[in-house]
Write a protein that holds these residues in place. Structure first.
Motif, PDB file in Angstrom:
ATOM      1  N   ASP A  40       0.829  -1.196   0.000  1.00 32.76           N
ATOM      2  CA  ASP A  40       0.000   0.000   0.000  1.00 32.76           C
ATOM      3  C   ASP A  40       0.871   1.257   0.000  1.00 32.76           C
ATOM      4  O   ASP A  40       0.580   2.235  -0.708  1.00 32.76           O
ATOM      5  N   LEU A  41       1.951   1.224   0.768  1.00 34.72           N
ATOM      6  CA  LEU A  41       2.904   2.336   0.763  1.00 34.72           C
ATOM      7  C   LEU A  41       3.541   2.492  -0.607  1.00 34.72           C
ATOM      8  O   LEU A  41       3.747   3.622  -1.086  1.00 34.72           O
ATOM      9  N   ALA A  42       3.853   1.374  -1.237  1.00 32.92           N
ATOM     10  CA  ALA A  42       4.443   1.432  -2.573  1.00 32.92           C
ATOM     11  C   ALA A  42       3.496   2.134  -3.539  1.00 32.92           C
ATOM     12  O   ALA A  42       3.916   2.948  -4.373  1.00 32.92           O
ATOM     13  N   GLY A  43       2.193   1.833  -3.417  1.00 33.64           N
ATOM     14  CA  GLY A  43       1.219   2.500  -4.271  1.00 33.64           C
ATOM     15  C   GLY A  43       1.151   3.988  -4.003  1.00 33.64           C
ATOM     16  O   GLY A  43       0.951   4.797  -4.919  1.00 33.64           O
ATOM     17  N   ALA A  44       1.349   4.371  -2.746  1.00 30.69           N
ATOM     18  CA  ALA A  44       1.282   5.787  -2.383  1.00 30.69           C
ATOM     19  C   ALA A  44       2.473   6.574  -2.911  1.00 30.69           C
ATOM     20  O   ALA A  44       2.376   7.788  -3.121  1.00 30.69           O
ATOM     21  N   VAL A  45       3.604   5.901  -3.122  1.00 31.41           N
ATOM     22  CA  VAL A  45       4.818   6.626  -3.534  1.00 31.41           C
ATOM     23  C   VAL A  45       5.246   6.284  -4.962  1.00 31.41           C
ATOM     24  O   VAL A  45       6.296   6.751  -5.419  1.00 31.41           O
ATOM     25  N   ILE A  46       4.440   5.500  -5.686  1.00 27.67           N
ATOM     26  CA  ILE A  46       4.863   5.040  -7.014  1.00 27.67           C
ATOM     27  C   ILE A  46       4.988   6.206  -7.996  1.00 27.67           C
ATOM     28  O   ILE A  46       5.728   6.124  -8.972  1.00 27.67           O
ATOM     29  N   ASN A  47       4.300   7.299  -7.726  1.00 27.51           N
ATOM     30  CA  ASN A  47       4.383   8.465  -8.611  1.00 27.51           C
ATOM     31  C   ASN A  47       5.435   9.459  -8.140  1.00 27.51           C
ATOM     32  O   ASN A  47       5.457  10.603  -8.592  1.00 27.51           O
ATOM     33  N   ARG A  48       6.300   9.036  -7.212  1.00 30.18           N
ATOM     34  CA  ARG A  48       7.370   9.864  -6.667  1.00 30.18           C
ATOM     35  C   ARG A  48       6.838  11.188  -6.115  1.00 30.18           C
ATOM     36  O   ARG A  48       7.266  12.276  -6.493  1.00 30.18           O
TER      37      ARG A  48
END
Length: 337
Positions: free
Chosen positions: A163-171
């Motif tokens: 879920d964190l990865a999804g939150a930061v995938i757009n940098r």
């Protein structure tokens, strides 16, 4: 982790809030009583730091971060994210933030990779670029071995990392984490802490709400404590503990020792009322650390009481939290009839 970053020279603000307020209306068509969830909130979060919002349930934490995320419109005040007016340009703000809530926003039937690729595509990336971003984030968050397994097979900690990865995938430049470790075991919480620290070390700013005081103490460069929608205190974890917390002296004496003599002795060295915990242990607030402990041992000896053990505990965020929240006056002040 976080306490060392604030020692650097002042940084530009990643997030600024000035006089932000939000009132909810109850009843049919909003004609019932009003509840002011947030009142005139001011906040400054420097780039590349972690700012924690603390408070009891219903204090206004989630409402505050929802307004920063442009999910709610404030009734008054100004919110600026990365120099962008969030009220005037919510779409531009959404382009530079990431949001992770209390519950992992993932599809259990898709693999970890498929979930992240879908999120990246929702941000407007092509399928090829989205796939590349997804694999990159999976590697960074140590999920490679599970990347092609269905999400329903993931542990709670793995789901939260995804879920964190999804939150930061757009940098994003600012990541909003609303109670990101709720329900995780100690190992899972520690894994999320490590991810957050890595994010900040790379220059990302984090706005965090949490119900775990240990988590705020570990991660936050600065804390704002709110209750009833009103700011009660703000500062670094250490400054809050020094200002509002207190040290405690706990002593152990023989079970047959005279209670009156012990209470009188501790009353001489303490800054508050001595508390008898059981037949052998007593506790009293102090303000001189180990010097108070030495003084207590001496006074007890002078009164003919043997001190078996004396331990000084440092101030904690728990003490700060209890001292500054839960007031009925605070909650009543937040309700507008």
């Amino acid at each position: 982790m976080g306490q060392h970053r604030m020692a650097e020279s002042p940084r530009e603000a990643a997030l600024t809030m000035r006089g932000v307020s939000k009132t909810y209306r109850s009843g049919l068509l909003g004609r019932g009583a009003k509840h002011q969830a947030v009142r005139e909130l001011d906040l400054d979060v420097p780039v590349g730091t972690v700012h924690a919002l603390l408070g009891p349930n219903g204090a206004g934490k989630t409402t505050s971060v929802a307004m920063v995320a442009t999910l709610l419109e404030p009734d008054a005040g100004q919110i600026t994210v990365g120099g962008i007016d969030a009220r005037a340009n919510p779409g531009r703000v959404r382009d530079i933030i990431g949001v992770s809530g209390q519950y992992a926003a993932v599809d259990g039937n898709l693999t970890g990779f498929e979930n992240l690729r879908m999120v990246a595509q929702l941000y407007g990336h092509s399928r090829r670029e989205a796939s590349s971003r997804a694999r990159e984030m999976i590697d960074e968050l140590d999920l490679t071995a599970a990347a092609d397994r269905p999400m329903r097979t993931y542990s709670g900690g793995m789901r939260r990392r995804l879920d964190l990865a999804g939150a930061v995938i757009n940098r994003p430049s600012l990541v909003i984490l609303d109670e990101p470790t709720t329900g995780l075991d100690p190992r899972g919480r520690r894994q999320i802490w490590e991810v957050i620290d890595q994010l900040v070390q790379s220059g990302t700013t984090v706005l965090l709400t949490t119900q775990y005081l240990e988590e705020a103490d570990e991660l936050a460069d600065e804390i704002t404590l709110i209750d009833g929608g009103v700011v009660q205190a703000r500062g670094t974890p250490q400054s809050l503990k020094s200002r509002y917390g207190r040290s405690e002296l706990r002593i152990e004496v023989p079970a047959a020792a005279c209670a009156d003599e012990i209470a009188a002795a501790l009353g001489q060295v303490g800054t508050g009322e001595p508390q008898r915990l059981d037949d052998r242990n007593w506790e009293v607030p102090i303000d001189a650390g180990t010097r108070s402990a030495v003084a207590a041992v001496q006074v007890l000896q002078d009164r003919g009481v043997e001190c078996i053990d004396a331990v000084v505990t440092a101030p904690t965020l728990d003490a700060v939290f209890l001292a500054l929240t839960g007031s009925n006056a605070n909650r009543e002040a937040a309700d507008v009839v």
